[in-house]
Design a protein around this motif. Structure first.
Motif, PDB file in Angstrom:
ATOM      1  N   GLY A 190       0.828  -1.194   0.000  1.00  0.00           N
ATOM      2  CA  GLY A 190       0.000   0.000   0.000  1.00  0.00           C
ATOM      3  C   GLY A 190       0.865   1.247   0.000  1.00  0.00           C
ATOM      4  N   PHE A 191       0.311   2.340  -0.510  1.00  0.00           N
ATOM      5  CA  PHE A 191       1.081   3.581  -0.567  1.00  0.00           C
ATOM      6  C   PHE A 191       1.526   4.016   0.820  1.00  0.00           C
ATOM      7  CE2 PHE A 191       1.201   8.239  -0.207  1.00  0.00           C
ATOM      8  CZ  PHE A 191       2.346   8.470  -0.962  1.00  0.00           C
ATOM      9  N   ASP A 192       0.676   3.862   1.830  1.00  0.00           N
ATOM     10  CA  ASP A 192       1.043   4.297   3.178  1.00  0.00           C
ATOM     11  C   ASP A 192       2.288   3.568   3.673  1.00  0.00           C
ATOM     12  OD1 ASP A 192      -1.023   6.092   3.236  1.00  0.00           O
ATOM     13  OD2 ASP A 192      -2.348   4.826   4.458  1.00  0.00           O
ATOM     14  N   ASP A 193       2.395   2.274   3.379  1.00  0.00           N
ATOM     15  CA  ASP A 193       3.581   1.517   3.789  1.00  0.00           C
ATOM     16  C   ASP A 193       4.819   2.002   3.037  1.00  0.00           C
ATOM     17  OD1 ASP A 193       2.115   0.003   5.574  1.00  0.00           O
ATOM     18  OD2 ASP A 193       1.769  -1.627   4.142  1.00  0.00           O
ATOM     19  N   ALA A 194       4.680   2.199   1.718  1.00  0.00           N
ATOM     20  CA  ALA A 194       5.808   2.688   0.916  1.00  0.00           C
ATOM     21  C   ALA A 194       6.219   4.081   1.380  1.00  0.00           C
ATOM     22  CB  ALA A 194       5.434   2.696  -0.569  1.00  0.00           C
ATOM     23  N   ARG A 195       5.212   4.910   1.664  1.00  0.00           N
ATOM     24  CA  ARG A 195       5.473   6.277   2.130  1.00  0.00           C
ATOM     25  C   ARG A 195       6.227   6.257   3.450  1.00  0.00           C
ATOM     26  NH1 ARG A 195       3.665  10.030   5.671  1.00  0.00           N
ATOM     27  NH2 ARG A 195       3.255  12.152   4.932  1.00  0.00           N
ATOM     28  N   ASP A 196       5.774   5.425   4.404  1.00  0.00           N
ATOM     29  CA  ASP A 196       6.416   5.360   5.713  1.00  0.00           C
ATOM     30  C   ASP A 196       7.869   4.933   5.589  1.00  0.00           C
ATOM     31  OD1 ASP A 196       4.020   6.129   6.817  1.00  0.00           O
ATOM     32  OD2 ASP A 196       3.498   4.142   7.602  1.00  0.00           O
ATOM     33  N   LEU A 197       8.145   3.964   4.723  1.00  0.00           N
ATOM     34  CA  LEU A 197       9.520   3.504   4.550  1.00  0.00           C
ATOM     35  C   LEU A 197      10.374   4.610   3.937  1.00  0.00           C
ATOM     36  CD1 LEU A 197      10.818   0.076   3.617  1.00  0.00           C
ATOM     37  CD2 LEU A 197      11.732   2.036   2.388  1.00  0.00           C
ATOM     38  N   ALA A 198       9.854   5.291   2.908  1.00  0.00           N
ATOM     39  CA  ALA A 198      10.614   6.373   2.275  1.00  0.00           C
ATOM     40  C   ALA A 198      10.901   7.496   3.266  1.00  0.00           C
ATOM     41  CB  ALA A 198       9.859   6.908   1.055  1.00  0.00           C
ATOM     42  N   VAL A 199       9.921   7.844   4.093  1.00  0.00           N
ATOM     43  CA  VAL A 199      10.107   8.920   5.080  1.00  0.00           C
ATOM     44  C   VAL A 199      11.125   8.505   6.132  1.00  0.00           C
ATOM     45  CG1 VAL A 199       8.978  10.222   6.930  1.00  0.00           C
ATOM     46  CG2 VAL A 199       7.841   9.963   4.710  1.00  0.00           C
ATOM     47  N   GLU A 200      11.028   7.276   6.640  1.00  0.00           N
ATOM     48  CA  GLU A 200      11.990   6.825   7.651  1.00  0.00           C
ATOM     49  C   GLU A 200      13.405   6.804   7.087  1.00  0.00           C
ATOM     50  OE1 GLU A 200      12.752   3.200  10.854  1.00  0.00           O
ATOM     51  OE2 GLU A 200      10.900   3.234   9.670  1.00  0.00           O
ATOM     52  N   PHE A 201      13.547   6.343   5.851  1.00  0.00           N
ATOM     53  CA  PHE A 201      14.851   6.333   5.209  1.00  0.00           C
ATOM     54  C   PHE A 201      15.388   7.760   5.081  1.00  0.00           C
ATOM     55  CE2 PHE A 201      17.506   6.612   1.395  1.00  0.00           C
ATOM     56  CZ  PHE A 201      18.479   5.678   1.685  1.00  0.00           C
ATOM     57  N   ALA A 202      14.545   8.698   4.632  1.00  0.00           N
ATOM     58  CA  ALA A 202      14.956  10.090   4.457  1.00  0.00           C
ATOM     59  C   ALA A 202      15.355  10.719   5.787  1.00  0.00           C
ATOM     60  CB  ALA A 202      13.855  10.894   3.786  1.00  0.00           C
ATOM     61  N   GLU A 203      14.617  10.399   6.857  1.00  0.00           N
ATOM     62  CA  GLU A 203      14.946  10.939   8.176  1.00  0.00           C
ATOM     63  C   GLU A 203      16.343  10.504   8.597  1.00  0.00           C
ATOM     64  OE1 GLU A 203      10.470  11.178  10.175  1.00  0.00           O
ATOM     65  OE2 GLU A 203      11.777   9.439  10.576  1.00  0.00           O
ATOM     66  N   GLN A 204      16.628   9.217   8.457  1.00  0.00           N
ATOM     67  CA  GLN A 204      17.933   8.704   8.886  1.00  0.00           C
ATOM     68  C   GLN A 204      19.048   9.151   7.955  1.00  0.00           C
ATOM     69  OE1 GLN A 204      18.022   4.600  10.330  1.00  0.00           O
ATOM     70  NE2 GLN A 204      15.794   4.583  10.306  1.00  0.00           N
ATOM     71  N   LEU A 205      18.761   9.198   6.655  1.00  0.00           N
ATOM     72  CA  LEU A 205      19.785   9.637   5.708  1.00  0.00           C
ATOM     73  C   LEU A 205      20.105  11.115   5.925  1.00  0.00           C
ATOM     74  CD1 LEU A 205      21.566   9.142   3.241  1.00  0.00           C
ATOM     75  CD2 LEU A 205      19.601   9.716   1.796  1.00  0.00           C
ATOM     76  N   GLY A 206      19.065  11.936   6.152  1.00  0.00           N
ATOM     77  CA  GLY A 206      19.285  13.359   6.382  1.00  0.00           C
ATOM     78  C   GLY A 206      20.201  13.606   7.571  1.00  0.00           C
ATOM     79  N   GLU A 207      20.071  12.813   8.619  1.00  0.00           N
ATOM     80  CA  GLU A 207      20.942  12.962   9.783  1.00  0.00           C
ATOM     81  C   GLU A 207      22.381  12.595   9.441  1.00  0.00           C
ATOM     82  OE1 GLU A 207      19.128  10.559  12.784  1.00  0.00           O
ATOM     83  OE2 GLU A 207      17.511  11.994  13.162  1.00  0.00           O
ATOM     84  N   ALA A 208      22.574  11.617   8.537  1.00  0.00           N
ATOM     85  CA  ALA A 208      23.916  11.193   8.151  1.00  0.00           C
ATOM     86  C   ALA A 208      24.594  12.187   7.216  1.00  0.00           C
ATOM     87  CB  ALA A 208      23.846   9.818   7.491  1.00  0.00           C
ATOM     88  N   LEU A 209      23.799  12.980   6.491  1.00  0.00           N
ATOM     89  CA  LEU A 209      24.377  13.927   5.542  1.00  0.00           C
ATOM     90  C   LEU A 209      24.785  15.220   6.237  1.00  0.00           C
ATOM     91  CD1 LEU A 209      21.885  13.427   2.577  1.00  0.00           C
ATOM     92  CD2 LEU A 209      24.212  12.512   2.773  1.00  0.00           C
TER      93      LEU A 209
END
Length: 196
Positions: free
Chosen positions: A177-196
């Protein structure tokens, strides 16, 4: 065509387009790629090594690297990385892709345009109006439905770096579902943003 094959085709198509864009930029740049200025925080796009294996496999179990490209683009520098999961056929599968593009200050006009401003302009041109705002540690981002079912796209900027994340997944024989894909993309972006 099964859902996993569709996900793989979408992911492979995105990677091919990104690789073609980098290859075209390499050709256009010739021997004289654009150079960063002193105010540009990111003097180059981070490579795929900036994304830890633990981050990827924590969100997409069984994911292995598929693509790692790096090269100049007009007015900046770009990296494209992708991973795909190799889990059981009846379990969750996914393709995760990140495109990092550092935009450099343009001082060829009467008034210089900072790399930060150029990244924000590229962001504004990329994200669709229908995208939803999300708050990330690095600032505001937007997430929207991808073209294929089970796909979420997300973009954000940090300093003079534009980051685009794409995730396409299946669960069993169906797209997630889009909500699951969205949640994964957001969580990835949150963690990646902290690493950058």
């Amino acid at each position: 065509m099964g859902p996993l094959v569709r996900v793989a085709v979408v992911g492979a198509g995105a990677v091919v387009l990104s690789a073609a864009a980098i290859g075209g930029a390499l050709w256009l740049a010739g021997d004289d790629p654009d150079m960063p200025e002193n105010g540009d925080v990111h003097a180059a796009a981070p490579g795929c090594g900036a994304v830890s294996d633990a981050l990827v496999t924590g969100l997409v179990p069984g994911a292995v690297p598929e693509t790692s490209e790096h090269g100049p683009l007009p007015g900046g520098d770009s990296s494209v990385c992708s991973w795909s999961s190799v889990g059981p056929a009846d379990g969750p599968q996914g393709v995760l892709r990140v495109h990092l593009s550092a935009r450099f200050t343009d001082d060829t006009g009467e008034e210089p345009v900072s790399g930060d401003q150029r990244a924000r302009e590229a962001y504004a041109a990329l994200v669709p109006v229908r995208g939803d705002e999300v708050e990330l540690p690095s600032g505001e981002g937007r997430v929207w439905h991808g073209q294929a079912p089970g796909t979420a796209e997300l973009a954000f900027t940090t300093d003079n770096l534009l980051v685009r994340v794409s995730y396409a997944g299946t669960s069993g024989a169906e797209p997630v579902g889009f909500d699951d894909a969205r949640d994964l993309a957001v969580e990835f972006a949150e963690q990646l943003g902290e690493a950058l």
